[in-house]
Design a protein around this motif. Structure first.
Motif, mmCIF file in Angstrom:
data_model
loop_
_atom_site.group_PDB
_atom_site.id
_atom_site.type_symbol
_atom_site.label_atom_id
_atom_site.label_comp_id
_atom_site.label_asym_id
_atom_site.label_seq_id
_atom_site.Cartn_x
_atom_site.Cartn_y
_atom_site.Cartn_z
ATOM 1 N N ILE A 45 4.321 -6.058 3.996
ATOM 2 C CA ILE A 45 5.529 -5.375 4.469
ATOM 3 C C ILE A 45 5.257 -4.562 5.729
ATOM 4 N N GLU A 46 3.990 -4.467 6.110
ATOM 5 C CA GLU A 46 3.658 -3.682 7.299
ATOM 6 C C GLU A 46 3.074 -4.584 8.377
ATOM 7 N N LYS A 47 3.460 -4.319 9.621
ATOM 8 C CA LYS A 47 2.922 -5.077 10.743
ATOM 9 C C LYS A 47 1.408 -4.897 10.833
ATOM 10 N N ARG A 48 0.969 -3.694 10.451
ATOM 11 C CA ARG A 48 -0.445 -3.363 10.485
ATOM 12 C C ARG A 48 -1.283 -4.386 9.727
ATOM 13 N N PHE A 100 10.418 -6.491 -1.885
ATOM 14 C CA PHE A 100 9.870 -5.159 -1.614
ATOM 15 C C PHE A 100 10.808 -4.037 -2.053
ATOM 16 N N LYS A 101 12.126 -4.359 -2.090
ATOM 17 C CA LYS A 101 13.067 -3.331 -2.531
ATOM 18 C C LYS A 101 13.216 -3.347 -4.042
ATOM 19 N N ILE A 137 -4.449 4.586 8.294
ATOM 20 C CA ILE A 137 -3.241 3.755 8.326
ATOM 21 C C ILE A 137 -2.445 4.065 9.583
ATOM 22 N N TYR A 158 3.751 -11.336 7.584
ATOM 23 C CA TYR A 158 4.581 -10.136 7.733
ATOM 24 C C TYR A 158 6.044 -10.488 7.499
ATOM 25 N N THR A 212 0.846 -1.192 0.000
ATOM 26 C CA THR A 212 0.000 0.000 0.000
ATOM 27 C C THR A 212 0.875 1.234 0.000
#
Lengths: 219, 295
Positions: B60-63, B77-78, B38, B70, B5
């Motif tokens: 990629i986010e803990k959320r 991602f990079k 977010i 996760y 996101t």
């Protein structure tokens, strides 16, 4: 005047300048000197206020292109950020700061400087600003925390482009007040090396700043 | 499949390709609404919608833990770059949106009540200092023969300052009982307020270890000890608690340690769960102090 220019940093004798953005003509950020020369306006960069200026005067050699994207951790009120914003006039500075009072000033600054992206966030959790920050060309960190090396490493793993450089300002007194500064620097350097980063240079910021050093790494 | 996101939309990617996307509106106010969500650690409806019927999602986010695995260190991602300009979103829009977002969040953070208490504690210290200064001057002046009219204005200021000290203390007491009821019951509202002010906020205090809380306010002595050796301080502002300053010198350190642990537990309840646990804590505290005194 302005004898040596290198990637947006202008040198005259022992002083350095950056060229003010067109949108900020005549505006001072932290009461620095403005110098006019052949229709261009330059802002004097005070090494006693900004550690990056101190490092440059002490021989820091790093390339910052004018279209670079930079992640700046620990932006505070934006003294150094404003000069980086002068240098990367076609790029962006993603400025992360955790103190709301400081961010308030940073917001004022970025209203005039379109290339500053202010982010109220904690650099301990790079997760929490991943929706705003892309992969960047350089990470600059100036955070007085005990785990400053850890913060630096996790942000590099997340956001730094391959074979790029980054700058970490180490405050020895934050690592351990009882330790000799040199030992603290070595501690940080070995932590960085253990996580696979290469140390390119280590610059002491004397006489501008006490017990501080700039560590330049590449991944 | 990877879920990413960004500020302008949410994307499903696989092998360097964007498989599916939901873009956000191009109005900065709408974007900020999403970004605020977010920041509150919530999952956006767009994100829920886009992962529907998909399996093995990596995030990629803990959320986003609830809807995928996760894996922040995944090299993918990079490798993938989702550029806003490819979808016709400008840097200018990002700048506008982040400005608005930062403004919103700063306002929210600065509106918290503990910041008011910090200011009040600082103001109280200023007032006490002023009162001492004025009282000295008034005494000194009235020692020599002086007409009442000459000294009256200064005396008026002096009494105003003293009244203000009293009302400020009352205000701090009532505010602290609201903000941090557990801590206020254990060590009194004024000491609590001072601890809060040194820590810089209730949440900061709540995340501190008890050993730090024990010596808050004795930083000078503590760093002298760290740098030059000698004895470490036993207590900071919690010394003002009668449990400590009315006890014999030899056991003050022990009591300070116990008191600090209880304060630490109390602040955690005040900052996070908001439950009232003060009765249990006071019972425990009294028991421990009795044990220490009977040793």
């Amino acid at each position: 005047m302005k004898t040596a220019e290198k990637q947006g940093i202008f040198k005259e004798k022992n002083r350095i300048f950056t060229e003010n953005l067109d949108s900020c003509k005549g505006l001072k950020v932290y009461n620095e000197k403005l110098v006019k020369h052949k229709g261009r306006e330059f802002r004097s960069w005070n090494p006693y206020r900004s550690k990056l200026a101190a490092a440059i005067l002490n021989g820091l050699n790093i390339e910052i292109k004018s279209n670079s994207k930079i992640l700046y951790l620990g932006a505070a009120t934006g003294t150094t950020v404003s000069h980086i914003s002068d240098i990367v006039k076609d790029g962006s500075v993603y400025s992360v700061e955790s103190s709301p009072v400081a961010v308030k000033k940073l917001i004022e600054l970025s209203e005039k400087r379109k290339n500053i992206i202010p982010i109220l966030g904690d650099a301990n959790h790079p997760d929490r600003y991943s929706f705003l920050v892309p992969v960047v060309d350089l990470i600059y960190q100036d955070i007085s925390q005990r785990n400053q090396a850890g913060i630096f490493i996790s942000n590099i793993a997340r956001y730094l482009k391959r074979s790029s450089n980054s700058i970490l300002m180490v405050k020895a007194r934050s690592i351990d007040v009882a330790l000799k500064p040199n030992k603290a620097y070595n501690l940080v350097c070995s932590e960085l090396e253990n996580s696979g980063l290469k140390i390119k240079d280590k610059i002491d910021l004397k006489p501008y700043e006490k017990d501080h050093a700039a560590v330049i790494i590449s991944n | 499949m990877y879920l990413i996101t960004k500020w302008f939309g949410t994307f499903i990617c696989n092998k360097n390709r964007i498989k599916n996307k939901i873009l956000f509106s191009k109005d900065e106010k709408e974007i900020v609404k999403k970004l605020l969500k977010i920041n509150e650690n919530k999952i956006l409806p767009e994100e829920k919608k886009i992962v529907k019927n998909l399996k093995k999602i990596i995030v990629i986010e803990k959320r986003l833990q609830k809807i995928g695995e996760y894996k922040p260190s995944d090299p993918f991602f990079k490798k993938i770059e989702i550029k806003p300009e490819d979808f016709d979103y400008s840097e200018d829009l990002l700048h506008k949106a982040t400005l608005l977002l930062a403004k919103n969040r700063v306002k929210e953070k600065l509106a918290s009540e503990d910041l008011q208490v910090i200011q009040m504690v600082n103001a109280l210290d200023d007032l006490i200092q002023t009162s001492n200064l004025l009282s000295e001057r008034v005494n000194c002046w009235s020692a020599i023969p002086t007409s009442k009219e000459k000294i009256q204005p200064l005396q008026n200021v002096f009494s105003t300052v003293n009244n203000e000290i009293k009302s400020m203390e009352k205000q701090i007491d009532s505010d602290m009982e609201k903000i941090a009821p557990n801590m206020s019951k254990i060590t009194g509202p004024l000491i609590s307020a001072r601890l809060l002010s040194i820590a810089g906020g209730l949440e900061k205090l709540a995340t501190m270890p008890a050993s730090t809380i024990q010596i808050l306010g004795a930083e000078k002595a503590f760093f002298r000890f760290r740098k030059e050796g000698g004895k470490p301080p036993k207590h900071g502002v919690i010394f003002q608690n009668p449990y400590i300053n009315r006890s014999p010198r030899e056991i003050r350190g022990k009591i300070a340690r116990v008191l600090a642990t209880k304060i630490s537990i109390a602040t955690k309840a005040d900052a996070f769960t908001k439950r009232d646990i003060s009765k249990d804590l006071i019972k425990d505290l009294d028991k421990r102090i009795k044990e220490i005194k009977n040793l």
